[in-house]
Design an enzyme around this catalytic site. Structure first.
Site, mmCIF file in Angstrom:
data_model
loop_
_atom_site.group_PDB
_atom_site.id
_atom_site.type_symbol
_atom_site.label_atom_id
_atom_site.label_comp_id
_atom_site.label_asym_id
_atom_site.label_seq_id
_atom_site.Cartn_x
_atom_site.Cartn_y
_atom_site.Cartn_z
ATOM 1 N N ASP A 22 0.775 -1.254 0.000
ATOM 2 C CA ASP A 22 0.000 0.000 0.000
ATOM 3 C C ASP A 22 0.808 1.307 0.000
ATOM 4 O O ASP A 22 1.773 1.433 0.749
ATOM 5 C CB ASP A 22 -0.866 0.095 1.259
ATOM 6 N N ASP A 151 -5.264 1.154 9.482
ATOM 7 C CA ASP A 151 -5.209 2.002 8.289
ATOM 8 C C ASP A 151 -5.906 3.351 8.484
ATOM 9 O O ASP A 151 -6.802 3.728 7.722
ATOM 10 C CB ASP A 151 -5.788 1.266 7.067
HETATM 11 C C1 FRU Z 1 -3.794 -3.686 2.855
HETATM 12 C C2 FRU Z 1 -3.124 -4.083 4.159
HETATM 13 C C3 FRU Z 1 -3.495 -3.084 5.230
HETATM 14 C C4 FRU Z 1 -2.356 -3.203 6.193
HETATM 15 C C5 FRU Z 1 -1.198 -3.433 5.279
HETATM 16 C C6 FRU Z 1 -0.138 -4.321 5.837
HETATM 17 O O1 FRU Z 1 -3.147 -4.128 1.722
HETATM 18 O O2 FRU Z 1 -3.481 -5.386 4.519
HETATM 19 O O3 FRU Z 1 -4.761 -3.300 5.811
HETATM 20 O O4 FRU Z 1 -2.199 -2.052 6.957
HETATM 21 O O5 FRU Z 1 -1.715 -4.004 4.091
HETATM 22 O O6 FRU Z 1 0.984 -4.346 4.994
#
Ligand code: FRU
Length: 512
Positions: A22, A151
């Site tokens: 992300d 998040d």
């Molecule tokens: C989304 C996710 C988020 C988390 C991150 C961990 O792709 O699963 O919810 O914060 O990736 O890398």
């Protein structure tokens, strides 16, 4: 990058080495006129794994990126600095900043600290313009006894003079909304619950107000809530959906029941928008991959790229005689001047018949093409399948191709990756799941009055971004050819004569 197994994209951000997912902490530094993108980063492997860091890249033009090293580190080896955002604390509501840090650079990261026991929200702040970060001594600033609470995305809400956080209560299918005066103390004010596609979990929410383009009945803007879901999206695996609605400082109330994917391709997840985009516009970037197969794509020593940065606005369209709806329109940012090349040139009124495709030889690199066409309904007859297809053909294995096209019977676009990197594709069925010609076509528009269409495609070595009808709909998809993405030619063909009139085609090689 001499050791790359696949030629990496030129204008899509990739990590030098290691794993990326992300985008995080996006902000624009108005003092330096510099864009900052952080991202989920595992420097130790080309798959996701702990400890997980925030990598960091910057750009002057949103086209060429500089890797500037790790920004945030987790505190233990079995933990992760998970996704989050950045805000600029201009008026020093946190008290973290002295007079020596100029207001435009007072950045605070709000992110999830993941440990085997919990997910809690942390603050880190930077005194050097976003390169290095200190952890706030009062962390965590928000917890709820859960391992599925992550998040955070924070914005400043002018009307109520408060910080607003949206954060995923992932497996409860809730987006929690919290308010704060100082980023340190947070008050829960509401939950947005079980909207749209649920999938297995909600992740990476975002809340922004977007302007409505043109002179419309929809007023001067609407609020949009982005929610990523994974797995179980309509395209298969992970994707980003959005809701249009109203936000009063505490509650988000959707205007319509329905939800939309912001991008109908398979590779557009965890979209985040920039804090402080210039001119009050909204720009965003997403991870151009999908959890279904991200760990298997044949790149090394790096995995994953970001999408291009896009500008988002709302457009109003007549869904049926009684109803007008709003839709997000996306415009890619690609700075031709930064690439040092001329702008695309046009070819007009091309005549393509069955057995007479239009063909262009190419070399590896970055291309931008535009196709405009109209559909002759009477020649088509409306019964049998007639298609206009564009083939990107592999340079090493001539039998390999990526095909995109328009099926006249359903007025839909489709994309077929089933004939790319043949040996690899056959072992990775998720890569083609729901994307083959007959499986899940892309609906170009709900607007039945459109009879002419346009597609802009940006091909950057192993990623294709398609913008239909000036960005009313978008599809982002990665692809791989045997031999490292070498594209030998592009050709356009029709499945039935006289159905399609291609009024314009342009193709420009921007870089090699
Ligand atoms: C989304 C996710 C988020 C988390 C991150 C961990 O792709 O699963 O919810 O914060 O990736 O890398």
């Amino acid at each position: 990058h001499a050791n790359d197994t696949v030629n990496r994209p030129l204008v899509h951000l990739t990590p030098h080495e290691g794993w990326m997912n992300d985008p995080n902490g996006l902000w624009y530094d108005a003092k330096e006129e510099l864009w900052h993108v952080y991202y989920q980063y595992n420097p130790n492997d080309t798959v996701w794994g702990l400890p997980l860091y925030w990598g960091h890249s910057t750009s002057k033009n949103l086209t060429l990126w500089d890797d500037v090293g790790v920004a945030i580190e987790p505190m233990a080896n079995n933990s992760g600095a998970y996704s989050g955002c950045m805000v600029i604390d201009y008026s020093n509501t946190t008290g973290f900043f002295g007079e020596d840090v100029s207001p435009e650079q007072r950045v605070v990261a709000i992110w999830t600290y993941n440990t085997p026991e919990s997910e809690t929200q942390y603050l880190s702040y930077s005194l050097d313009g976003g390169y290095s970060f200190r952890s706030y001594s009062g962390n965590p600033v928000l917890e709820n006894n859960s391992t599925q609470f992550r998040d955070p995305k924070v914005m400043w809400h002018e009307e109520t003079q408060k910080w607003i956080m949206v954060v995923a209560k992932a497996q409860q299918f809730k987006i929690g909304i919290y308010t704060s005066d100082d980023l340190k103390e947070w008050t829960p004010v509401s939950d947005f619950t079980r909207g749209g596609y649920l999938g297995y979990q909600y992740e990476c929410p975002g809340l922004v107000k977007l302007p409505v383009e043109g002179n419309t009945s929809a007023g001067n803007g609407s609020w949009v809530l982005f929610v990523s879901i994974n797995p179980g999206s309509p395209q298969g695996g992970s994707s980003t959906q959005y809701f249009i609605g109203d936000f009063n400082g505490t509650h988000f109330i959707p205007t319509y029941e329905n939800t939309n994917s912001i991008d109908s391709g398979k590779d557009y997840y965890a979209l985040q928008t920039f804090f402080n985009s210039p001119d009050n516009q909204t720009y965003g970037i997403a991870w151009a991959s999908n959890w279904q197969y991200s760990a298997f794509v044949p790149t090394d020593p790096w995995r994953s790229s970001m999408s291009l940065v896009r500008k988002f606005v709302l457009e109003e369209f007549q869904a049926n005689p009684e109803t007008k709806l709003l839709n997000i329109k996306s415009t890619p940012i690609l700075d031709y001047d930064a690439l040092g090349c001329a702008h695309p040139s046009n070819g007009k009124n091309l005549f393509i018949t069955v057995g007479n495709p239009l063909q262009f030889s190419l070399v590896q690199g970055l291309f931008d093409f535009n196709i405009s066409f109209s559909v002759n309904g009477s020649a088509f007859g409306g019964h049998e399948f007639a298609d206009l297809s564009l083939y990107l053909r592999g340079g090493e294995n001539k039998d390999e191709y990526l095909r995109i096209g328009f099926g006249a019977n359903a007025a839909t676009f489709f994309i077929d990756r089933g004939h790319t990197a043949v040996n690899w594709v056959h072992e990775n069925p998720f890569f083609t799941d729901k994307m083959s010609v007959n499986n899940q076509p892309l609906t170009i528009s709900n607007n039945s009055t459109i009879s002419t269409y346009s597609v802009r495609g940006i091909v950057d070595r192993n990623i294709l971004e398609l913008y239909f009808n000036n960005g009313s709909q978008v599809s982002t998809n990665t692809f791989f050819f045997t031999g490292g993405n070498f594209i030998g030619s592009i050709d356009m063909a029709v499945g039935k004569d006289n159905v399609f009139n291609v009024t314009e085609f342009s193709l420009k090689q921007l870089s090699t």
